[in-house]
Design a protein around this motif. Structure first.
Motif, PDB file in Angstrom:
ATOM      1  N   VAL A 114       0.903  42.767  -0.836  1.00  0.00           N
ATOM      2  CA  VAL A 114       1.074  41.559  -0.043  1.00  0.00           C
ATOM      3  C   VAL A 114       1.450  40.403  -0.950  1.00  0.00           C
ATOM      4  N   ARG A 115       2.511  39.694  -0.592  1.00  0.00           N
ATOM      5  CA  ARG A 115       2.900  38.504  -1.335  1.00  0.00           C
ATOM      6  C   ARG A 115       2.362  37.303  -0.577  1.00  0.00           C
ATOM      7  N   VAL A 116       1.646  36.433  -1.269  1.00  0.00           N
ATOM      8  CA  VAL A 116       1.034  35.292  -0.603  1.00  0.00           C
ATOM      9  C   VAL A 116       1.681  33.997  -1.054  1.00  0.00           C
ATOM     10  N   GLY A 117       1.633  33.000  -0.188  1.00  0.00           N
ATOM     11  CA  GLY A 117       2.139  31.681  -0.525  1.00  0.00           C
ATOM     12  C   GLY A 117       0.989  30.809  -0.989  1.00  0.00           C
ATOM     13  N   THR A 118       0.546  29.896  -0.124  1.00  0.00           N
ATOM     14  CA  THR A 118      -0.564  29.010  -0.472  1.00  0.00           C
ATOM     15  C   THR A 118      -1.884  29.785  -0.472  1.00  0.00           C
ATOM     16  N   VAL A 119      -2.585  29.727  -1.590  1.00  0.00           N
ATOM     17  CA  VAL A 119      -3.876  30.398  -1.739  1.00  0.00           C
ATOM     18  C   VAL A 119      -4.965  29.339  -1.875  1.00  0.00           C
ATOM     19  N   ALA A 120      -6.052  29.521  -1.139  1.00  0.00           N
ATOM     20  CA  ALA A 120      -7.178  28.594  -1.221  1.00  0.00           C
ATOM     21  C   ALA A 120      -8.378  29.294  -1.830  1.00  0.00           C
ATOM     22  N   VAL A 121      -9.144  28.545  -2.594  1.00  0.00           N
ATOM     23  CA  VAL A 121     -10.432  29.000  -3.106  1.00  0.00           C
ATOM     24  C   VAL A 121     -11.496  28.062  -2.561  1.00  0.00           C
ATOM     25  N   VAL A 122     -12.495  28.633  -1.920  1.00  0.00           N
ATOM     26  CA  VAL A 122     -13.655  27.859  -1.473  1.00  0.00           C
ATOM     27  C   VAL A 122     -14.859  28.467  -2.180  1.00  0.00           C
ATOM     28  N   ALA A 123     -15.427  27.723  -3.126  1.00  0.00           N
ATOM     29  CA  ALA A 123     -16.424  28.290  -4.029  1.00  0.00           C
ATOM     30  C   ALA A 123     -17.755  27.557  -3.966  1.00  0.00           C
ATOM     31  N   HIS A 124     -18.832  28.342  -3.952  1.00  0.00           N
ATOM     32  CA  HIS A 124     -20.190  27.821  -4.125  1.00  0.00           C
ATOM     33  C   HIS A 124     -20.393  27.675  -5.628  1.00  0.00           C
TER      34      HIS A 124
END
Length: 310
Positions: free
Chosen positions: A15-25
């Motif tokens: 899978v090729r992804v565009g915008t990637v988000a990280v939501v981290a504790h």
């Protein structure tokens, strides 16, 4: 190379992804920490990165919503089951895949899906693993991925304070359970898919979306997070001796053999309690209630899972 999934063996596609988000504790740890995560994503060619850190899991939904507004096509969730639950509740129905980076204490959802506590591999699974549509449960308006419950289970989790949980991990639940095993029997009426299934005194009601639950106990042998059903369990164990026998049977994978446990499955469940009891979702204690409305939401969440990569 790839990891065999517990959810099937059909081939996956990269899978090729565009915008990637990280939501981290930010208080949770895995591998070399969040610095290593940034390096892994950069090394994998991720250029459009949205990054959020939160001090508590309950702060995560707001950040997930921001990520979606910024066009995130993949959301990495860094934390434990509580963090995953909060993010899954927000992502449900969006179609945007969630990738789990299991940085928590138990990481039960990740473990049930075969996502390892190995940062580079978890990142690879997020970027190139299978996209699977999985069910979620919904209790009193809030989604859960692993399990929910009320009674002894809720009391047990509420009492497992952060310090003890951090030191002992899964054992903390058992420790507090032994110390607070007084969970009294309460009049309980359970209706499953419109038919009364249980009416009597009970100390605990559980709803499972996967097989292995709090404390690493294999409570629901036949549970699958893609079968369109929830497992329903009720316990009539009363006191330390009964609970010791019950937990022993459950830990041995023989829940249905316990004289204090009944198990079924269904899509819509209603519970009425004669007295207020604490309820929990995915290891996070909530308030006290006398009514529970639970239902399965089929295919509510897209999750990145292990699988063969071309």
């Amino acid at each position: 190379m790839g990891t065999s999934s517990t959810l099937g063996d059909e081939p996956a596609t990269a899978v090729r992804v565009g915008t990637v988000a990280v939501v981290a504790h930010r208080k949770k740890t895995l591998g070399g920490g969040l610095d290593e995560l940034r390096a892994e994503l950069a090394g994998a060619g991720v250029e459009d990165l949205v990054w959020y850190e939160v001090p508590k899991s309950r702060k995560a939904p707001k950040k997930v919503r921001k990520a979606l507004k910024k066009g995130a096509e993949l959301v990495f969730v860094w934390g434990g089951d509580g963090m995953v639950q909060r993010c899954a509740d927000t992502l449900a129905g969006s179609g945007v895949p969630m990738a789990i980076l299991p940085a928590g204490t138990a990481n039960l959802f990740a473990a049930n899906l075969g996502v390892p506590e190995d940062l580079p591999e978890a990142v690879r699974i997020g970027l190139h693993g299978r996209r699977r549509s999985l069910d979620l449960g919904r209790l009193n308006g809030e989604h859960f991925a692993v399990m929910a419950g009320a009674g002894f289970d809720g009391d047990l989790i509420r009492e497992a304070d952060r310090t003890l949980k951090g030191k002992l991990g899964r054992l903390a639940y058992m420790w507090t359970g032994l110390r607070h095993v007084r969970g009294e029997l309460v009049g309980t009426r359970i209706t499953v898919d419109g038919t009364e299934w249980f009416d009597g005194d009970a100390s605990c009601v559980l709803f499972g979306n996967v097989g292995t639950i709090t404390g690493g106990i294999p409570a629901f042998d036949d549970a699958r997070p893609d079968d369109g059903c929830l497992e329903v369990g009720v316990s009539t164990a009363d006191g330390a001796v009964d609970w010791a026998r019950t937990l022993g049977r459950m830990a041995a994978g023989r829940s249905e053999e316990s004289p204090f446990v009944r198990i079924t499955r269904g899509r819509k469940i209603k519970v009425r309690l004669a007295a207020p009891r604490t309820y929990e979702l995915d290891g996070g204690a909530r308030g006290e209630v006398t009514k529970l409305k639970v239902r399965v939401v089929p295919g509510a969440l897209t999750v990145c899972c292990p699988g063969p990569v071309p």
